[in-house]
Design a protein around this motif. Structure first.
Motif, PDB file in Angstrom:
ATOM      1  N   PHE A 259      -3.757  17.311   1.955  1.00 46.50           N
ATOM      2  CA  PHE A 259      -2.757  16.215   1.871  1.00 46.50           C
ATOM      3  C   PHE A 259      -1.704  16.825   2.208  1.00 46.50           C
ATOM      4  O   PHE A 259      -1.278  18.011   2.111  1.00 46.50           O
ATOM      5  N   VAL A 260      -0.703  16.078   2.912  1.00 44.99           N
ATOM      6  CA  VAL A 260       0.636  16.524   3.363  1.00 44.99           C
ATOM      7  C   VAL A 260       1.790  15.699   2.721  1.00 44.99           C
ATOM      8  O   VAL A 260       2.757  16.436   2.614  1.00 44.99           O
ATOM      9  N   ALA A 261       1.678  14.603   2.850  1.00 44.61           N
ATOM     10  CA  ALA A 261       2.814  13.616   2.394  1.00 44.61           C
ATOM     11  C   ALA A 261       2.294  12.221   1.913  1.00 44.61           C
ATOM     12  O   ALA A 261       1.458  11.832   2.492  1.00 44.61           O
ATOM     13  N   HIS A 262       2.861  11.544   0.815  1.00 41.11           N
ATOM     14  CA  HIS A 262       2.747  10.222   0.712  1.00 41.11           C
ATOM     15  C   HIS A 262       3.882   9.442   0.370  1.00 41.11           C
ATOM     16  O   HIS A 262       4.937  10.032  -0.133  1.00 41.11           O
ATOM     17  N   ILE A 263       4.089   8.097   0.617  1.00 40.22           N
ATOM     18  CA  ILE A 263       5.064   7.456   0.388  1.00 40.22           C
ATOM     19  C   ILE A 263       4.733   5.991  -0.527  1.00 40.22           C
ATOM     20  O   ILE A 263       3.848   5.279   0.166  1.00 40.22           O
ATOM     21  N   SER A 264       5.806   5.521  -1.117  1.00 41.46           N
ATOM     22  CA  SER A 264       5.352   4.501  -2.078  1.00 41.46           C
ATOM     23  C   SER A 264       5.551   3.156  -1.117  1.00 41.46           C
ATOM     24  O   SER A 264       6.240   3.086  -0.042  1.00 41.46           O
TER      25      SER A 264
ATOM     26  N   GLY B 275       8.796   2.656  -0.050  1.00 44.53           N
ATOM     27  CA  GLY B 275       9.485   3.645   0.524  1.00 44.53           C
ATOM     28  C   GLY B 275      10.755   4.426  -0.244  1.00 44.53           C
ATOM     29  O   GLY B 275      11.113   5.569   0.116  1.00 44.53           O
ATOM     30  N   THR B 276      10.624   4.192  -1.727  1.00 46.88           N
ATOM     31  CA  THR B 276      11.501   4.488  -2.511  1.00 46.88           C
ATOM     32  C   THR B 276      11.273   6.088  -3.052  1.00 46.88           C
ATOM     33  O   THR B 276      11.872   7.138  -3.105  1.00 46.88           O
TER      34      THR B 276
ATOM     35  N   ASP C 233       3.402  18.155   0.236  1.00 42.89           N
ATOM     36  CA  ASP C 233       2.921  19.503  -0.140  1.00 42.89           C
ATOM     37  C   ASP C 233       3.853  20.485   0.033  1.00 42.89           C
ATOM     38  O   ASP C 233       4.711  20.340   0.898  1.00 42.89           O
ATOM     39  N   ASP C 234       3.872  21.516  -0.674  1.00 45.62           N
ATOM     40  CA  ASP C 234       4.817  22.553  -0.718  1.00 45.62           C
ATOM     41  C   ASP C 234       4.899  23.290   0.753  1.00 45.62           C
ATOM     42  O   ASP C 234       5.815  23.713   1.055  1.00 45.62           O
ATOM     43  N   SER C 235       3.774  23.291   1.399  1.00 47.28           N
ATOM     44  CA  SER C 235       3.691  23.886   2.712  1.00 47.28           C
ATOM     45  C   SER C 235       4.767  23.193   3.664  1.00 47.28           C
ATOM     46  O   SER C 235       4.899  23.687   4.829  1.00 47.28           O
ATOM     47  N   VAL C 236       4.959  21.831   3.476  1.00 44.00           N
ATOM     48  CA  VAL C 236       5.578  21.467   4.566  1.00 44.00           C
ATOM     49  C   VAL C 236       7.116  20.772   4.062  1.00 44.00           C
ATOM     50  O   VAL C 236       7.825  20.111   4.725  1.00 44.00           O
ATOM     51  N   LYS C 237       7.205  20.993   2.756  1.00 44.25           N
ATOM     52  CA  LYS C 237       8.540  20.757   1.852  1.00 44.25           C
ATOM     53  C   LYS C 237       9.755  21.007   2.821  1.00 44.25           C
ATOM     54  O   LYS C 237       9.532  22.372   2.998  1.00 44.25           O
ATOM     55  N   GLY C 238      10.772  20.344   3.065  1.00 41.87           N
ATOM     56  CA  GLY C 238      11.848  20.521   3.677  1.00 41.87           C
ATOM     57  C   GLY C 238      11.723  20.822   5.107  1.00 41.87           C
ATOM     58  O   GLY C 238      12.705  20.726   5.997  1.00 41.87           O
ATOM     59  N   ARG C 239      10.601  20.474   5.563  1.00 45.76           N
ATOM     60  CA  ARG C 239      10.395  20.539   7.167  1.00 45.76           C
ATOM     61  C   ARG C 239       9.874  19.120   7.510  1.00 45.76           C
ATOM     62  O   ARG C 239      10.030  18.688   8.737  1.00 45.76           O
ATOM     63  N   PHE C 240       8.989  18.645   6.887  1.00 46.14           N
ATOM     64  CA  PHE C 240       8.376  17.343   7.170  1.00 46.14           C
ATOM     65  C   PHE C 240       9.085  16.088   6.458  1.00 46.14           C
ATOM     66  O   PHE C 240       9.495  16.314   5.304  1.00 46.14           O
ATOM     67  N   THR C 241       9.319  14.987   7.191  1.00 50.35           N
ATOM     68  CA  THR C 241       9.752  13.860   6.323  1.00 50.35           C
ATOM     69  C   THR C 241       8.891  12.593   6.758  1.00 50.35           C
ATOM     70  O   THR C 241       8.664  12.325   7.845  1.00 50.35           O
ATOM     71  N   ILE C 242       8.298  12.123   5.663  1.00 46.34           N
ATOM     72  CA  ILE C 242       7.499  10.707   5.743  1.00 46.34           C
ATOM     73  C   ILE C 242       8.450   9.362   5.472  1.00 46.34           C
ATOM     74  O   ILE C 242       9.330   9.757   4.667  1.00 46.34           O
TER      75      ILE C 242
ATOM     76  N   ASP D 253       0.865  -1.113  -0.092  1.00 47.50           N
ATOM     77  CA  ASP D 253       0.142   0.026   0.117  1.00 47.50           C
ATOM     78  C   ASP D 253       0.903   1.111   0.140  1.00 47.50           C
ATOM     79  O   ASP D 253       1.857   1.266   0.782  1.00 47.50           O
ATOM     80  N   THR D 254       0.357   2.210  -0.852  1.00 51.84           N
ATOM     81  CA  THR D 254       0.801   3.597  -0.486  1.00 51.84           C
ATOM     82  C   THR D 254       0.274   4.190   0.516  1.00 51.84           C
ATOM     83  O   THR D 254      -0.878   3.919   1.086  1.00 51.84           O
ATOM     84  N   MET D 255       1.119   4.890   1.520  1.00 55.57           N
ATOM     85  CA  MET D 255       0.712   5.383   2.851  1.00 55.57           C
ATOM     86  C   MET D 255       0.891   7.052   2.663  1.00 55.57           C
ATOM     87  O   MET D 255       1.673   7.427   1.942  1.00 55.57           O
ATOM     88  N   ALA D 256      -0.093   7.574   3.391  1.00 51.68           N
ATOM     89  CA  ALA D 256      -0.118   8.966   3.414  1.00 51.68           C
ATOM     90  C   ALA D 256      -0.334   9.576   4.634  1.00 51.68           C
ATOM     91  O   ALA D 256      -0.891   8.820   5.564  1.00 51.68           O
ATOM     92  N   TRP D 257       0.092  11.041   4.790  1.00 50.33           N
ATOM     93  CA  TRP D 257      -0.526  11.665   6.000  1.00 50.33           C
ATOM     94  C   TRP D 257      -1.229  12.728   5.354  1.00 50.33           C
ATOM     95  O   TRP D 257      -0.712  13.269   4.339  1.00 50.33           O
ATOM     96  N   LEU D 258      -2.404  13.041   6.119  1.00 52.41           N
ATOM     97  CA  LEU D 258      -3.200  14.107   5.794  1.00 52.41           C
ATOM     98  C   LEU D 258      -3.592  14.881   6.903  1.00 52.41           C
ATOM     99  O   LEU D 258      -3.293  14.342   7.950  1.00 52.41           O
TER     100      LEU D 258
END
Length: 123
Positions: free
Chosen positions: A47-52, A55-56, A61-70, A32-37
């Motif tokens: 939407f905040v972030a998703h990961i394949s 995990g590759t 979302d631009d609002s969290v890029k560089g600050r959040f890591t999934i 499954d693809t997993m995401a945080w919203l």
């Protein structure tokens, strides 16, 4: 059926950090693809972030890029969201979600959801 349980939310001052976790159980979750919203008061769920599945691939979302890591640990069936440099506008209920296809930023495309965990950032 997939069950998702979030944890790790809380109250933090602006500039601080939190790490959210999402425990996944039920049918095999690795594909499954997993995401945080997140859902802030008075705003639409976003939407905040998703990961394949492997995990590759990740997307933010631009609002969290560089600050959040999934990230994800498939051996532990757990997905994480490391949140650094938190801002008051990050205050929201954060949800973990999954889908069996490729990631998307559209919250309506996710099949399973957790109950959410509250994140509050004070100024």
């Amino acid at each position: 059926q997939v069950q998702l349980v979030e944890s790790g939310g809380g109250l933090v001052q602006a500039g601080g950090s939190l790490r959210l976790s999402c425990a996944v159980s039920g049918r095999a979750s690795s594909p499954d693809t997993m995401a945080w919203l997140r859902h802030a008061p008075g705003k639409e769920r976003r939407f905040v972030a998703h990961i394949s599945s492997s995990g590759t691939y990740t997307h933010y979302d631009d609002s969290v890029k560089g600050r959040f890591t999934i990230s994800r640990d498939n051996a532990k069936n757990t997905v994480y969201l490391q949140m650094n440099s938190l801002k008051p506008e990050d205050t929201a209920i954060y949800y973990c979600a999954s889908r069996s296809r490729a990631g998307t930023i559209n919250s309506l495309d996710y099949d399973y959801w957790g109950q959410g965990t509250q994140v509050t950032v004070s100024s």
